[in-house]
Design a protein around this motif. Structure first.
Motif, PDB file in Angstrom:
ATOM      1  N   GLU B 164     -15.378 -52.202 -67.682  1.00 22.65           N
ATOM      2  CA  GLU B 164     -14.706 -51.920 -66.440  1.00 22.65           C
ATOM      3  C   GLU B 164     -16.632 -51.670 -66.028  1.00 22.65           C
ATOM      4  O   GLU B 164     -17.276 -52.746 -65.250  1.00 22.65           O
ATOM      5  N   PHE B 165     -17.168 -51.609 -67.044  1.00 22.70           N
ATOM      6  CA  PHE B 165     -19.092 -50.876 -65.881  1.00 22.70           C
ATOM      7  C   PHE B 165     -19.466 -52.637 -65.504  1.00 22.70           C
ATOM      8  O   PHE B 165     -19.965 -52.986 -64.722  1.00 22.70           O
ATOM      9  N   ALA B 166     -19.657 -53.346 -66.877  1.00 25.82           N
ATOM     10  CA  ALA B 166     -19.995 -54.599 -67.333  1.00 25.82           C
ATOM     11  C   ALA B 166     -19.625 -55.306 -65.582  1.00 25.82           C
ATOM     12  O   ALA B 166     -20.141 -55.867 -64.886  1.00 25.82           O
ATOM     13  N   GLY B 175     -26.795 -57.561 -61.698  1.00 26.37           N
ATOM     14  CA  GLY B 175     -26.827 -58.992 -62.516  1.00 26.37           C
ATOM     15  C   GLY B 175     -26.186 -59.030 -64.537  1.00 26.37           C
ATOM     16  O   GLY B 175     -25.148 -58.277 -64.237  1.00 26.37           O
ATOM     17  N   SER B 176     -26.591 -59.768 -65.395  1.00 26.70           N
ATOM     18  CA  SER B 176     -25.357 -59.992 -66.131  1.00 26.70           C
ATOM     19  C   SER B 176     -24.571 -59.281 -66.459  1.00 26.70           C
ATOM     20  O   SER B 176     -24.339 -57.907 -67.148  1.00 26.70           O
ATOM     21  N   PRO B 177     -23.172 -59.322 -66.966  1.00 23.05           N
ATOM     22  CA  PRO B 177     -22.274 -58.537 -67.588  1.00 23.05           C
ATOM     23  C   PRO B 177     -22.307 -58.849 -69.077  1.00 23.05           C
ATOM     24  O   PRO B 177     -20.871 -57.832 -69.648  1.00 23.05           O
ATOM     25  N   GLU B 178     -22.982 -59.213 -69.616  1.00 19.94           N
ATOM     26  CA  GLU B 178     -22.642 -59.494 -70.576  1.00 19.94           C
ATOM     27  C   GLU B 178     -23.950 -58.519 -71.546  1.00 19.94           C
ATOM     28  O   GLU B 178     -23.805 -58.686 -72.787  1.00 19.94           O
ATOM     29  N   ARG B 179     -25.095 -57.989 -70.652  1.00 25.23           N
ATOM     30  CA  ARG B 179     -26.413 -57.720 -71.057  1.00 25.23           C
ATOM     31  C   ARG B 179     -26.679 -56.935 -70.208  1.00 25.23           C
ATOM     32  O   ARG B 179     -27.150 -57.121 -69.201  1.00 25.23           O
ATOM     33  N   GLU B 181     -28.561 -52.066 -69.889  1.00 19.16           N
ATOM     34  CA  GLU B 181     -28.378 -50.460 -70.030  1.00 19.16           C
ATOM     35  C   GLU B 181     -27.230 -49.952 -69.581  1.00 19.16           C
ATOM     36  O   GLU B 181     -27.275 -49.807 -68.903  1.00 19.16           O
ATOM     37  N   LEU B 182     -26.569 -49.172 -70.702  1.00 19.67           N
ATOM     38  CA  LEU B 182     -25.789 -48.052 -70.689  1.00 19.67           C
ATOM     39  C   LEU B 182     -26.182 -46.949 -69.331  1.00 19.67           C
ATOM     40  O   LEU B 182     -27.280 -46.276 -70.147  1.00 19.67           O
ATOM     41  N   PRO B 183     -25.941 -45.925 -68.050  1.00 16.22           N
ATOM     42  CA  PRO B 183     -27.136 -45.022 -67.676  1.00 16.22           C
ATOM     43  C   PRO B 183     -26.487 -44.292 -68.664  1.00 16.22           C
ATOM     44  O   PRO B 183     -26.841 -42.648 -67.745  1.00 16.22           O
ATOM     45  N   ARG B 215     -26.096 -53.694 -80.185  1.00 15.95           N
ATOM     46  CA  ARG B 215     -26.368 -52.596 -79.720  1.00 15.95           C
ATOM     47  C   ARG B 215     -27.775 -51.571 -79.715  1.00 15.95           C
ATOM     48  O   ARG B 215     -28.543 -52.641 -81.107  1.00 15.95           O
ATOM     49  N   ASP B 216     -28.214 -51.569 -78.979  1.00  8.04           N
ATOM     50  CA  ASP B 216     -30.576 -51.435 -79.359  1.00  8.04           C
ATOM     51  C   ASP B 216     -30.694 -50.126 -77.881  1.00  8.04           C
ATOM     52  O   ASP B 216     -30.719 -50.251 -77.296  1.00  8.04           O
ATOM     53  N   LYS B 217     -30.177 -48.923 -78.968  1.00  4.53           N
ATOM     54  CA  LYS B 217     -30.448 -47.553 -77.952  1.00  4.53           C
ATOM     55  C   LYS B 217     -28.795 -47.556 -77.266  1.00  4.53           C
ATOM     56  O   LYS B 217     -28.022 -47.873 -77.262  1.00  4.53           O
TER      57      LYS B 217
END
Lengths: 243, 243
Positions: B164-166, B175-179, B181-183, B215-217
């Motif tokens: 949903e967020f994406a 921006g892209s839904p595939e990549r 940064e999660l807030p 994931r990265d961070k």
DNA sequence: CGTAGGTTTGACTGATCTCAAGTTTGGTGG
DNA sequence: CCACCAAACTTGAGATCAGTCAAACCTACG
């Protein structure tokens, strides 16, 4: 003798007026809405997900619910409805259904063309405001359900569902909030609370054993409303004095 | 130089116009709305439950959420918000808050008097319709959350929240839904999905282990969108192409 | 560096689910 | 009025998903 709008929409008008802003013309605008009557037994589908819908249904007698399903067959009831409730007011503006509407008892309902409702709203600001407010309260109830299912344990969830039903029943003028006949099966309560029927049964048993409610078949007697509200963590503010 | 409505409300106008019915006067009516700017760090409360509120906030930058709490301290987030979202449009008609609105990052927002919005809606039918439709879509999202929390297992719930967020991010032009940064922290994801932070962590780990995300961070890369949607049981229809 | 918030991991617990077998209820037809 | 049937409800025993508690480890930032 065909049904008259004034009779049919009486409960709806009363409900929309709960913030006290209608004048005679507002009431007339609603009573004059064109409609057809629907009627069905228990489990009858009034609307199906993905349907194109250009009309809105208003429950006149009996009970109904709205539900959605997961792809693996799980069913989630997202609301229960009493006489006087709009069942899919969103189809005034959104032409495709994103949920099912289904009766849970024998029921009758009025079907009003969406454009007639839009016209009534355009011409009568008080009607518009009442309809919109109904939409907003609908949303508030969904938020409470998210909280109920997401953050309360099974006993509270079931108790909360009963409190909401009792309170809305009373607000709709259907009688005492402390003693009533449940229209829904335990399986339907389970589908509304995110539990299994077996566990709902146990939680109802637990509430009885606690002496908070007494049951006889589907008849429920909330013996101790104070304690019931405490267990349910029930605060009716989210209903905004709604039906 | 004070902020201009035309600049400030650009994202809101774009968003309200997604059903393509605005003319120049409609846009002007919105751009001309009086407003003040709000600004706060992460965790700033914009609205508190039970507050009397006669204004509506529109998020301009950063992220926010709405949440409610149980009496024993449980917190349930009922929605996340992106720039361009109305945070409490219901206060146009309902003067008391039934939820909290809180930033989850540094953020700015516009505050518009409720009566100015009511006037814009009264004068411009297209604006009214757009605002109401926004309310209806808001409600549709709540229903999906009821389903998500009530009937999906932990891994699906977390995956669904990410989908949903994406999707909304993309729709809002962020921006892209595939990549992305999660807030939000894992604790906030837990509060939104009805899980515990520990379990959210494990489910994110599981999605990584499955090779569905990387994931990265807080950076998330949805490696396999198809599989992600399957695991999440995600069908964007309920967003009605909304932000 | 030092600290606080956030993330990760492990071991154990427990609420809720699953499966399965009764029992009761309400409706239907003989 | 009774016999039968399907649906709904109840109960028990065992399995499991998610929670709890606790410790360690990041990492951003002052």
């Amino acid at each position: 003798m065909p049904a008259e709008g004034a009779d049919v929409f009486g409960s709806v008008i009363r409900r929309l007026e709960r913030f006290g802003r209608f004048d005679a013309s507002d009431r007339e605008a609603i009573a004059a809405l064109p409609f057809t009557l629907g009627r069905g037994r228990s489990s009858h589908y009034i609307v199906r997900e993905r349907d194109r819908v250009t009309q809105c249904a208003i429950l006149l007698s009996g009970y109904a619910c709205r539900h959605r399903t997961t792809s693996d067959g799980g069913r989630q009831i997202v609301s229960f409805h009493l006489p006087g409730d709009f069942l899919d007011l969103q189809h005034m503006l959104i032409p495709v259904a994103d949920y099912n509407v289904q009766t849970i008892t024998e029921a009758t309902w009025a079907i009003v063309p969406a454009n007639a409702l839009r016209e009534a709203a355009r011409d009568r600001p008080a009607v518009l405001e009442a309809l919109w407010r109904d939409t907003l309260i609908d949303a508030s109830v969904f938020r409470e359900w998210v909280l109920n299912i997401g953050r309360r344990d099974a006993k509270s969830r079931v108790a909360h569902m009963l409190c909401e039903f009792a309170t809305r029943r009373k607000a709709a003028g259907l009688g005492s909030p402390e003693r009533f006949e449940l229209p829904m099966s335990q399986e339907q309560i389970a589908d509304a609370t995110g539990l299994t029927p077996v566990h709902v049964n146990r939680m109802l048993g637990a509430l009885s054993a606690d002496g908070i409610i007494a049951r006889d078949k589907r008849r429920v007697d909330i013996v101790d409303w104070k304690r019931m509200c405490r267990v349910a963590d029930f605060d009716p503010a989210y209903l905004h004095a709604a039906a």
